[in-house]
Scaffold this motif. Structure first.
Motif, mmCIF file in Angstrom:
data_model
loop_
_atom_site.group_PDB
_atom_site.id
_atom_site.type_symbol
_atom_site.label_atom_id
_atom_site.label_comp_id
_atom_site.label_asym_id
_atom_site.label_seq_id
_atom_site.Cartn_x
_atom_site.Cartn_y
_atom_site.Cartn_z
ATOM 1 N N UNK A 143 1.535 -0.650 0.380
ATOM 2 C CA UNK A 143 0.201 -0.331 0.504
ATOM 3 C C UNK A 143 1.016 1.282 0.014
ATOM 4 N N UNK A 144 0.261 2.487 -0.786
ATOM 5 C CA UNK A 144 0.741 3.794 -0.527
ATOM 6 C C UNK A 144 0.736 4.416 0.517
ATOM 7 N N UNK A 145 1.052 5.525 0.884
ATOM 8 C CA UNK A 145 0.437 6.762 1.868
ATOM 9 C C UNK A 145 0.556 7.599 1.287
ATOM 10 N N UNK A 146 -0.055 8.720 1.994
ATOM 11 C CA UNK A 146 0.521 9.905 2.219
ATOM 12 C C UNK A 146 -0.550 10.343 3.766
ATOM 13 N N UNK A 147 0.695 11.309 4.480
ATOM 14 C CA UNK A 147 0.389 12.265 6.010
ATOM 15 C C UNK A 147 0.417 13.644 5.977
ATOM 16 N N UNK A 148 -0.927 14.474 6.168
ATOM 17 C CA UNK A 148 -1.035 15.432 5.594
ATOM 18 C C UNK A 148 -1.094 16.225 6.644
ATOM 19 N N UNK A 149 -0.021 17.519 7.356
ATOM 20 C CA UNK A 149 0.260 17.918 8.224
ATOM 21 C C UNK A 149 -0.535 19.362 8.136
ATOM 22 N N UNK A 150 -1.838 19.731 8.952
ATOM 23 C CA UNK A 150 -2.751 20.403 7.953
ATOM 24 C C UNK A 150 -1.957 22.292 8.313
ATOM 25 N N UNK A 151 -1.458 22.075 9.655
ATOM 26 C CA UNK A 151 -0.690 23.067 11.075
ATOM 27 C C UNK A 151 0.161 23.898 9.110
ATOM 28 N N UNK A 152 0.971 22.880 8.904
ATOM 29 C CA UNK A 152 1.961 23.143 8.110
ATOM 30 C C UNK A 152 1.224 23.114 6.434
ATOM 31 N N UNK A 153 0.345 22.830 6.127
ATOM 32 C CA UNK A 153 -0.431 22.365 5.380
ATOM 33 C C UNK A 153 0.957 21.753 4.173
ATOM 34 N N UNK A 154 1.218 20.641 4.402
ATOM 35 C CA UNK A 154 2.158 20.092 3.965
ATOM 36 C C UNK A 154 1.867 18.518 3.234
ATOM 37 N N UNK A 155 2.224 18.036 2.255
ATOM 38 C CA UNK A 155 1.776 16.827 2.182
ATOM 39 C C UNK A 155 2.996 15.570 1.797
ATOM 40 N N UNK A 156 3.020 14.774 3.024
ATOM 41 C CA UNK A 156 4.388 13.350 2.196
ATOM 42 C C UNK A 156 3.711 12.924 1.749
ATOM 43 N N UNK A 157 4.249 12.353 0.661
ATOM 44 C CA UNK A 157 3.813 11.088 -0.819
ATOM 45 C C UNK A 157 5.113 10.084 0.121
ATOM 46 N N UNK A 158 4.505 8.869 0.166
ATOM 47 C CA UNK A 158 5.312 7.597 0.360
ATOM 48 C C UNK A 158 6.289 7.453 -1.156
ATOM 49 N N UNK A 159 7.269 6.307 -1.370
ATOM 50 C CA UNK A 159 7.030 6.126 -3.021
ATOM 51 C C UNK A 159 6.400 5.347 -2.930
ATOM 52 N N UNK A 160 5.363 4.342 -2.244
ATOM 53 C CA UNK A 160 5.023 3.013 -2.947
ATOM 54 C C UNK A 160 4.083 3.584 -3.736
ATOM 55 N N UNK A 161 3.517 4.751 -2.866
ATOM 56 C CA UNK A 161 2.190 5.989 -3.835
ATOM 57 C C UNK A 161 2.488 6.454 -4.926
ATOM 58 N N UNK A 162 3.677 7.034 -5.147
ATOM 59 C CA UNK A 162 4.689 7.495 -5.731
ATOM 60 C C UNK A 162 4.310 6.494 -7.556
ATOM 61 N N UNK A 163 4.879 5.472 -6.990
ATOM 62 C CA UNK A 163 5.038 3.928 -7.725
ATOM 63 C C UNK A 163 3.853 4.502 -8.290
ATOM 64 N N UNK A 164 2.427 3.478 -7.179
ATOM 65 C CA UNK A 164 1.652 3.488 -7.788
ATOM 66 C C UNK A 164 0.674 4.976 -8.867
ATOM 67 N N UNK A 165 1.199 5.894 -9.051
ATOM 68 C CA UNK A 165 0.986 6.603 -9.952
ATOM 69 C C UNK A 165 1.857 6.309 -11.212
ATOM 70 N N UNK A 166 2.719 5.294 -11.067
ATOM 71 C CA UNK A 166 3.649 5.284 -12.037
ATOM 72 C C UNK A 166 4.278 6.835 -12.578
ATOM 73 N N UNK A 167 5.282 7.064 -11.112
ATOM 74 C CA UNK A 167 5.864 8.120 -11.285
ATOM 75 C C UNK A 167 7.320 6.753 -10.295
ATOM 76 N N UNK A 168 8.975 7.506 -10.216
ATOM 77 C CA UNK A 168 9.652 7.068 -9.061
ATOM 78 C C UNK A 168 9.810 7.285 -8.077
ATOM 79 N N UNK A 169 9.950 6.189 -7.496
ATOM 80 C CA UNK A 169 9.935 6.454 -6.102
ATOM 81 C C UNK A 169 10.775 7.740 -5.387
ATOM 82 N N UNK A 170 11.780 7.847 -5.947
ATOM 83 C CA UNK A 170 12.005 9.296 -5.595
ATOM 84 C C UNK A 170 11.667 10.908 -6.165
ATOM 85 N N UNK A 171 10.575 10.710 -7.117
ATOM 86 C CA UNK A 171 9.913 11.530 -7.623
ATOM 87 C C UNK A 171 9.873 13.324 -6.847
#
Length: 338
Positions: A143-171
């Motif tokens: 599984x892939x995952x995202x981590x959204x910090x609402x205070x800073x409004x920053x979203x972290x995307x996991x490598x697997x999540x990016x790979x699920x969308x066809x992007x490299x893991x280090x994109x």
């Protein structure tokens, strides 16, 4: 000389702390401040008394609370004594009361602040535990995952999540302005409405259990889309607002394709049964109707909506129902092809 010595003392220790070193414990560093304050009161009277108030606050917010209260107790005693010597009992009483109130309010504020920080630390530990569990889930289910910090409004995307969308893991995802930009336009309104409901919902502080999973499409790099099943976990702070929002994503594209194919196959079979000129009915092992065709509806005068899920006994006289059930049992005993 005394002023120069105390200034040099604090300057040396301040530079050491700035460079990441601590020469002595904070209590030892601020120890000379109390006799220096007494010296100022002896020399300048009123000026020294005025300096007692910021000194009390300084001790309180730099030192550990118990040590700060010991320092401040000595400040209260010294200041009250010099106020009494210089201005009499009335002024000394006022100085004593205002200093004590200042220290009490500082303690209350510190206690509330420490409780909040302690609660946030506990929640952070729980969140870290959930991250570890999520990491195991990612490893076990891909599984892939995202981590959204609402205070800073920053979203972290996991490598697997990016790979699920066809992007490299280090994109580099810094150019992704919003998660909803990654969503299929047809699913966007439905998911956004659910998301707004989650954000408006009143919640108790702490780590919230996962909500109802959602299935929707995300756009793939280079075209096309991927079906995902998303489950979210929220961390709510003391004010009742969501502080962190962690979502896991499982690729269910193959499952959806299989389900769609099975649905098409079932529809094809149903269309064939409906086209036959003879009445047909399908019942399960408990005698409940699963399917009837149009010819059966025409022959019996019953609508399939009123029949599906019911048994023969629900719609036929007892004698007829027993006869039909006996024929069903006889057919089952003969086995396949009966």
């Amino acid at each position: 000389i005394a002023n120069g010595a105390i200034a040099t003392w604090f300057l040396v220790h301040g530079v050491a702390v700035y460079r990441g070193r601590r020469l002595l414990a904070p209590c030892v560093v601020f120890g000379p401040a109390v006799p220096m304050l007494a010296y100022i009161m002896w020399m300048r009277g009123e000026v020294g008394i005025f300096w007692a108030y910021p000194a009390a606050l300084l001790f309180h917010f730099i030192l550990e609370r118990r040590a700060a209260n010991l320092f401040n107790a000595s400040v209260v005693v010294i200041t009250t004594y010099f106020a009494f010597q210089s201005y009499g009992a009335d002024v000394a009483l006022r100085v004593f009361v205002t200093l004590v109130l200042t220290i009490v309010f500082a303690n209350v504020f510190s206690y509330i602040n420490e409780s909040r920080r302690r609660h946030e630390a506990e929640q952070e530990q729980l969140l870290e535990l959930e991250r570890d569990r999520l990491a195991l889930l990612v490893h076990a289910t891909q599984a892939g995952f995202t981590d959204w910090d609402t205070k800073e409004n920053v979203v972290i995307y996991s490598e697997r999540f990016k790979e699920m969308l066809g992007y490299p893991g280090d994109f580099d995802t810094s150019a992704w302005s919003s998660f909803f930009d990654l969503m299929h336009p047809e699913d966007h309104p439905r998911v956004r409405e659910v998301f707004r409901g989650l954000m408006r919902e009143k919640r108790r502080p702490g780590l919230q259990p996962p909500g109802e999973p959602l299935e929707y499409r995300l756009l793939k790099n280079g075209g096309g889309h991927v079906w995902v099943k998303a489950a979210s976990l929220a961390q709510v702070h003391a004010a009742g607002q969501i502080r962190r929002f962690i979502t896991s994503f499982q690729d269910v594209t193959a499952y959806r394709a299989t389900a769609d194919a099975l649905r098409d196959q079932l529809k094809f079979s149903a269309d064939i049964f409906d086209a036959l000129p003879i009445g047909l009915a399908m019942r399960d092992l408990q005698g409940r109707y699963m399917f009837v065709n149009r010819a059966w509806e025409k022959y019996t005068g019953a609508r399939r909506e009123d029949v599906i899920g019911k048994t023969v006994r629900d719609r036929a006289p007892a004698e007829e129902a027993e006869r039909v059930e006996a024929e069903d049992r006889e057919a089952l005993e003969r086995g396949p092809g009966a």
